[in-house]
Design a protein around this motif. Structure first.
Motif, PDB file in Angstrom:
ATOM      1  N   ILE A  13       1.025  -1.040   0.125  1.00 27.30           N
ATOM      2  CA  ILE A  13      -0.039  -0.194   0.087  1.00 27.30           C
ATOM      3  C   ILE A  13       0.843   1.261   0.032  1.00 27.30           C
ATOM      4  N   ASP A  14       0.525   1.991  -0.815  1.00 30.02           N
ATOM      5  CA  ASP A  14       1.334   3.351  -0.961  1.00 30.02           C
ATOM      6  C   ASP A  14       0.818   4.442   0.144  1.00 30.02           C
ATOM      7  N   MET A  15       1.813   4.485   1.035  1.00 28.27           N
ATOM      8  CA  MET A  15       1.421   5.427   2.167  1.00 28.27           C
ATOM      9  C   MET A  15       1.753   7.104   1.916  1.00 28.27           C
ATOM     10  N   THR A  16       2.229   7.198   0.650  1.00 27.90           N
ATOM     11  CA  THR A  16       2.662   8.806   0.459  1.00 27.90           C
ATOM     12  C   THR A  16       1.463   9.614   0.840  1.00 27.90           C
ATOM     13  N   ALA A  17       0.467   9.273   0.059  1.00 29.88           N
ATOM     14  CA  ALA A  17      -0.667  10.430   0.227  1.00 29.88           C
ATOM     15  C   ALA A  17      -1.245  10.402   1.550  1.00 29.88           C
ATOM     16  N   MET A  18      -1.162   9.453   2.326  1.00 29.15           N
ATOM     17  CA  MET A  18      -1.564   9.393   3.741  1.00 29.15           C
ATOM     18  C   MET A  18      -0.685  10.288   4.437  1.00 29.15           C
ATOM     19  N   CYS A  19       0.550  10.260   4.298  1.00 31.41           N
ATOM     20  CA  CYS A  19       1.598  10.916   4.972  1.00 31.41           C
ATOM     21  C   CYS A  19       1.610  12.566   4.800  1.00 31.41           C
ATOM     22  N   ASP A  20       1.553  12.677   3.462  1.00 34.85           N
ATOM     23  CA  ASP A  20       1.027  14.131   3.047  1.00 34.85           C
ATOM     24  C   ASP A  20      -0.281  14.917   3.722  1.00 34.85           C
ATOM     25  N   VAL A  21      -1.367  13.879   3.721  1.00 37.91           N
ATOM     26  CA  VAL A  21      -2.374  14.416   4.582  1.00 37.91           C
ATOM     27  C   VAL A  21      -2.246  14.868   5.977  1.00 37.91           C
ATOM     28  N   ALA A  22      -1.354  13.920   6.570  1.00 37.13           N
ATOM     29  CA  ALA A  22      -1.023  13.888   7.951  1.00 37.13           C
ATOM     30  C   ALA A  22      -0.322  15.148   8.528  1.00 37.13           C
ATOM     31  N   PHE A  23       0.675  15.536   7.643  1.00 35.27           N
ATOM     32  CA  PHE A  23       1.510  16.401   7.659  1.00 35.27           C
ATOM     33  C   PHE A  23       0.759  17.933   7.160  1.00 35.27           C
ATOM     34  N   LEU A  24      -0.095  17.787   6.511  1.00 36.62           N
ATOM     35  CA  LEU A  24      -0.862  19.019   6.175  1.00 36.62           C
ATOM     36  C   LEU A  24      -1.733  19.425   7.328  1.00 36.62           C
ATOM     37  N   LEU A  25      -2.411  18.361   8.017  1.00 35.79           N
ATOM     38  CA  LEU A  25      -3.198  18.627   9.205  1.00 35.79           C
ATOM     39  C   LEU A  25      -2.387  19.251  10.084  1.00 35.79           C
ATOM     40  N   LEU A  26      -1.334  18.460  10.465  1.00 36.25           N
ATOM     41  CA  LEU A  26      -0.200  18.943  11.656  1.00 36.25           C
ATOM     42  C   LEU A  26       0.151  20.294  11.481  1.00 36.25           C
ATOM     43  N   THR A  27       0.505  20.753  10.256  1.00 38.92           N
ATOM     44  CA  THR A  27       0.602  22.004   9.932  1.00 38.92           C
ATOM     45  C   THR A  27      -0.293  23.172  10.106  1.00 38.92           C
ATOM     46  N   PHE A  28      -1.727  22.719   9.862  1.00 36.38           N
ATOM     47  CA  PHE A  28      -2.816  23.460   9.839  1.00 36.38           C
ATOM     48  C   PHE A  28      -3.193  23.762  11.528  1.00 36.38           C
ATOM     49  N   PHE A  29      -2.901  22.562  12.114  1.00 40.32           N
ATOM     50  CA  PHE A  29      -3.284  22.789  13.662  1.00 40.32           C
ATOM     51  C   PHE A  29      -2.189  23.761  14.310  1.00 40.32           C
ATOM     52  N   ILE A  30      -0.942  23.521  13.853  1.00 45.29           N
ATOM     53  CA  ILE A  30       0.089  24.425  14.636  1.00 45.29           C
ATOM     54  C   ILE A  30       0.025  25.834  14.150  1.00 45.29           C
ATOM     55  N   MET A  31      -0.277  25.901  12.961  1.00 41.25           N
ATOM     56  CA  MET A  31      -0.623  27.583  12.531  1.00 41.25           C
ATOM     57  C   MET A  31      -1.704  28.281  13.144  1.00 41.25           C
ATOM     58  N   THR A  32      -2.573  27.613  13.315  1.00 43.01           N
ATOM     59  CA  THR A  32      -4.027  28.311  13.742  1.00 43.01           C
ATOM     60  C   THR A  32      -4.172  28.039  15.220  1.00 43.01           C
ATOM     61  N   SER A  33      -3.480  27.156  15.912  1.00 46.03           N
ATOM     62  CA  SER A  33      -3.491  27.290  17.362  1.00 46.03           C
ATOM     63  C   SER A  33      -2.932  28.369  18.000  1.00 46.03           C
ATOM     64  N   LYS A  34      -3.675  28.836  19.278  1.00 47.11           N
ATOM     65  CA  LYS A  34      -3.325  30.184  20.017  1.00 47.11           C
ATOM     66  C   LYS A  34      -2.459  29.562  21.465  1.00 47.11           C
ATOM     67  N   PRO A  35      -1.406  30.096  21.594  1.00 44.41           N
ATOM     68  CA  PRO A  35      -0.699  29.660  22.716  1.00 44.41           C
ATOM     69  C   PRO A  35      -1.410  30.124  24.017  1.00 44.41           C
ATOM     70  N   ARG A  36      -1.551  29.167  24.921  1.00 38.26           N
ATOM     71  CA  ARG A  36      -2.058  29.488  26.428  1.00 38.26           C
ATOM     72  C   ARG A  36      -1.394  30.838  26.990  1.00 38.26           C
ATOM     73  N   ILE A  37      -2.039  31.710  27.392  1.00 37.04           N
ATOM     74  CA  ILE A  37      -1.710  32.718  28.058  1.00 37.04           C
ATOM     75  C   ILE A  37      -1.443  32.538  29.393  1.00 37.04           C
ATOM     76  N   GLU A  38       0.018  32.740  30.135  1.00 37.31           N
ATOM     77  CA  GLU A  38       0.250  32.340  31.281  1.00 37.31           C
ATOM     78  C   GLU A  38      -0.027  33.588  32.217  1.00 37.31           C
ATOM     79  N   ASP A  39      -0.858  32.921  33.484  1.00 35.73           N
ATOM     80  CA  ASP A  39      -1.314  33.978  34.175  1.00 35.73           C
ATOM     81  C   ASP A  39      -0.078  34.470  35.112  1.00 35.73           C
ATOM     82  N   PRO A  40      -0.190  35.847  35.524  1.00 37.36           N
ATOM     83  CA  PRO A  40       0.775  36.523  36.106  1.00 37.36           C
ATOM     84  C   PRO A  40       0.822  36.087  37.780  1.00 37.36           C
ATOM     85  N   VAL A  41      -0.280  35.472  38.176  1.00 37.91           N
ATOM     86  CA  VAL A  41      -0.259  34.898  39.356  1.00 37.91           C
ATOM     87  C   VAL A  41      -1.033  33.458  39.335  1.00 37.91           C
ATOM     88  N   PRO A  42      -0.926  32.586  40.064  1.00 46.66           N
ATOM     89  CA  PRO A  42      -1.544  31.287  40.165  1.00 46.66           C
ATOM     90  C   PRO A  42      -3.151  31.633  40.307  1.00 46.66           C
TER      91      PRO A  42
END
Length: 200
Positions: A13-42
């Motif tokens: 089974i040629d997995m090239t297309a599946m790897c491409d889709v996985a990396f595209l999804l991973l890139t999308f989630f990294i680019m669109t995610s917003k980092p959690r803002i650290e609170d100044p005090v607990p």
């Protein structure tokens, strides 16, 4: 007559297309995610049984913990304009470098007199500088941060600024009462409380 044995071939089974889709999804989630803002005090927010996400713009968050108040406003351009407005109000001139640094700061954690020093400090030094924004009757800087943020939002986006309070569940009542009184003084009677989703 003996049967001819057909040699078995393994299926490939040629997995090239599946790897491409996985990396595209991973890139999308990294680019669109917003980092959690650290609170100044607990801050241990109170629990809630229902979930509702915060909007990503036109919102200001007041973090309350350890008897201190901190201010945060979403949107880089709005933050720059807010710094200019506060500088004019308190007769403090901020450089373009300081304005750019202000857009990356998670929360305003110091009085405005110390803001230049705070913006010049490294991220590690900033964590140690968190006396909070004055909220007393003598120097009510939090009132001015909220007021100017509302003016900036109205002028830039023609929308009302939404205010949310992120308070520690163990915070003393007088501190929260003081913050709510500041909002009511500006006729901001509608605001949301940030909570943590917990089971019913």
């Amino acid at each position: 007559m003996p049967r001819v044995k057909v040699p078995r071939k393994s299926t490939a089974i040629d997995m090239t297309a599946m790897c491409d889709v996985a990396f595209l999804l991973l890139t999308f989630f990294i680019m669109t995610s917003k980092p959690r803002i650290e609170d100044p005090v607990p801050v241990d927010t109170p629990g809630a049984a229902e979930e509702q996400t915060l909007p990503e713009k036109d919102i200001a968050i007041i973090t309350v913990g350890s008897g201190k108040a901190f201010f945060n406003m979403e949107g880089a351009e709005a933050r720059k304009e807010l710094l200019v407005q506060m500088g004019e109000k308190y007769k403090i001139g901020f450089t373009p470098t300081e304005a750019k640094a202000f857009t990356t700061v998670d929360n305003v954690t110091v009085p405005i007199a110390q803001l230049k020093q705070y913006l010049a400090a490294s991220s590690e030094e900033r964590k140690q500088m968190n006396p909070g924004i004055p909220t007393d009757s003598v120097s009510n800087e939090l009132y001015n941060w909220i007021h100017e943020a509302r003016v900036v939002t109205k002028n830039m986006y023609d929308k009302e600024l939404r205010v949310s309070i992120k308070g520690d569940s163990k915070e003393e009542y007088p501190t929260m009462q003081r913050i709510i009184a500041i909002l009511q003084k500006q006729k901001v009677n509608k605001f949301s409380l940030i909570t943590t989703l917990r089971g019913k």
